[in-house]
Design an enzyme around this catalytic site. Sequence first.
Site, PDB file in Angstrom:
ATOM      1  N   GLU A   1       0.805  -1.237   0.000  1.00  0.00           N
ATOM      2  CA  GLU A   1       0.000   0.000   0.000  1.00  0.00           C
ATOM      3  C   GLU A   1       0.829   1.274   0.000  1.00  0.00           C
ATOM      4  O   GLU A   1       0.646   2.157   0.844  1.00  0.00           O
ATOM      5  CB  GLU A   1      -0.992  -0.020   1.164  1.00  0.00           C
ATOM      6  CG  GLU A   1      -2.001  -1.148   1.029  1.00  0.00           C
ATOM      7  CD  GLU A   1      -3.241  -1.009   1.883  1.00  0.00           C
ATOM      8  OE1 GLU A   1      -3.296  -0.099   2.737  1.00  0.00           O
ATOM      9  OE2 GLU A   1      -4.179  -1.803   1.685  1.00  0.00           O
TER      10      GLU A   1
ATOM     11  N   GLU B   1      -5.240  -8.526  -0.579  1.00  0.00           N
ATOM     12  CA  GLU B   1      -6.064  -8.287   0.614  1.00  0.00           C
ATOM     13  C   GLU B   1      -7.489  -8.009   0.180  1.00  0.00           C
ATOM     14  O   GLU B   1      -7.719  -7.399  -0.875  1.00  0.00           O
ATOM     15  CB  GLU B   1      -5.560  -7.083   1.434  1.00  0.00           C
ATOM     16  CG  GLU B   1      -4.307  -7.359   2.216  1.00  0.00           C
ATOM     17  CD  GLU B   1      -3.859  -6.176   3.068  1.00  0.00           C
ATOM     18  OE1 GLU B   1      -4.729  -5.446   3.609  1.00  0.00           O
ATOM     19  OE2 GLU B   1      -2.640  -5.984   3.188  1.00  0.00           O
TER      20      GLU B   1
HETATM   21  C1  BGP Z   1      -4.637  -2.615   4.794  1.00  0.00           C
HETATM   22  C2  BGP Z   1      -3.284  -2.983   5.335  1.00  0.00           C
HETATM   23  C3  BGP Z   1      -3.266  -4.068   6.355  1.00  0.00           C
HETATM   24  C4  BGP Z   1      -4.524  -4.204   7.155  1.00  0.00           C
HETATM   25  C5  BGP Z   1      -5.803  -3.937   6.425  1.00  0.00           C
HETATM   26  C6  BGP Z   1      -7.029  -3.749   7.284  1.00  0.00           C
HETATM   27  O1  BGP Z   1      -4.680  -1.259   4.542  1.00  0.00           O
HETATM   28  O2  BGP Z   1      -2.418  -3.355   4.299  1.00  0.00           O
HETATM   29  O3  BGP Z   1      -2.080  -3.980   7.075  1.00  0.00           O
HETATM   30  O4  BGP Z   1      -4.462  -4.069   8.470  1.00  0.00           O
HETATM   31  O5  BGP Z   1      -5.720  -2.798   5.611  1.00  0.00           O
HETATM   32  O6  BGP Z   1      -7.000  -2.482   7.867  1.00  0.00           O
HETATM   33  P1  BGP Z   1      -7.247  -2.233   9.392  1.00  0.00           P
HETATM   34  O7  BGP Z   1      -6.259  -3.067  10.115  1.00  0.00           O
HETATM   35  O8  BGP Z   1      -7.032  -0.781   9.593  1.00  0.00           O
HETATM   36  O9  BGP Z   1      -8.642  -2.658   9.651  1.00  0.00           O
END
Ligand code: BGP
Length: 467
Positions: free
Chosen positions: A164, A367
């Site tokens: 990201e 993801e």
């Molecule tokens: C993405 C990231 C992750 C992750 C996910 C969920 O942006 O790459 O590291 O954590 O989002 O986000 P969050 O943990 O803020 O719910």
Amino acid sequence: MKKFPKNFLWGASSSAYQFEGAINEGGKVPSIMDKFDERKSYPKGITGFKVASDHYNHWKEDVALMAEMGFKSYRFSISWPRIIKNIKGDINPEGIKFYRDLIDELIKYNIEPIVTIFHFDTPSFIEEIGGLDSSEFSNIFELYSKVLFENYGSKVNYWLTINELNMFAFVGQIIGVISEKSKSTKWQIMHNLNVAQAKAIRLCKKMLPNAKIGPAPNISSVYANSNKPQDHLAKLNFDQMRNWIFLDIVCRGEYGTWFKNFLKLINEEIIITNEEKEILKNSKPDFIAFNYYSTMTVEYASSKDSKNSLNNLGDQQSGFIIPGIGKTVKNKNLEATQFGWEIDSIGFRNTLREVYDRYQLPIMITENGIGARDVLTDDKKIHDDYRIEYYQKHIRAMSEAIADGVEMIGYMPWSAIDLVSTHEGISKRYGFVYVNRDEFDEKDMRRIRKDSFFWYKDLIEKNGENI
Ligand code: BGP
């Protein structure tokens, strides 16, 4: 609907700092993430990353659970501060061994390791050269990448550069990846990261000609809130700012005219050397990986509209206002998760279509998923039917995108096993496997299979044909 390819990489994801814990074990040096409690923006009353899911001490059991689900792939990140000890680049053999054992264990079960080189956990020693703000950053990153390619190159076929990269620019402060001491503009930091990414791609191609490497930004379709022409213009602008400038630079090798004009509009300048231009032009990826959670909806914002809030404190999709360009708004047509993230499976198909049409490179999803407050019942079960429903819709949308002609390599949702959210603690759970701990009570860390575990196992067994 179209069938999933025969060797489709079904699996799931994690990142080192959110999953491993053990921040002071095995010779690991501190990272920016270990100091979450010193960060003003880190919310009070939730756990940090010191212990996380203690994957560092449960990795064998965790891999066995992935194998039981039938994973074909597992996307994880290597913790830079576990591998490199200081700014001189001295290597930590214990760290090297940890990931070598992990990779071997995955291969033992025929699980393809998909390695993210850098997922948010900048080593603290990078501060000695000025952090991400420094033009030296990309050289240090290249040296670290070299160590990974040397040590794991014979076993890892798929590499991801920086998780990201675009979210460093937008929500860097809230995720904690941009130091509160940082002096540069976020666009200079973004550029430094782009150069670092290009250097890693170039090196990978030289050292590992048979491996494949790609970026892993967070990409999502942007909708105009109405059919007013100025709202459509806002959509086009946000598309550029949120998505395309980050993929254009890596896939096409240069920043487009839109971005150059945008920097003038917001009175910012970035320094780009001729050498960097050359590297950027000659370091193209083999595929595009991206993370998808939701879509963004925007409308025009006049230049009188409140003050610039590019320093967003919302999330990936909300809280942005750029006078003269636009602002994000709620999409009334979509439902949201318990944590307020809009759910949009058709948007997933749309996003896949847009990315493929634009770059014509194979796509890997690294993801996708739903953060929820899962409840452990008295009989020690987790009935996460909302997660199953979320995945059903998104996987169906992906199969429709394949039927539309999108070339897909794999799907690795977030997350394999519960881990700690970027800034919302362990209560925001994403895994197929529950980790028995609360925000501050670490209990027994027992792994418990959720209902979605059995559902996903069945889906993988049938290669998605039952979707
Ligand atoms: C993405 C990231 C992750 C992750 C996910 C969920 O942006 O790459 O590291 O954590 O989002 O986000 P969050 O943990 O803020 O719910």
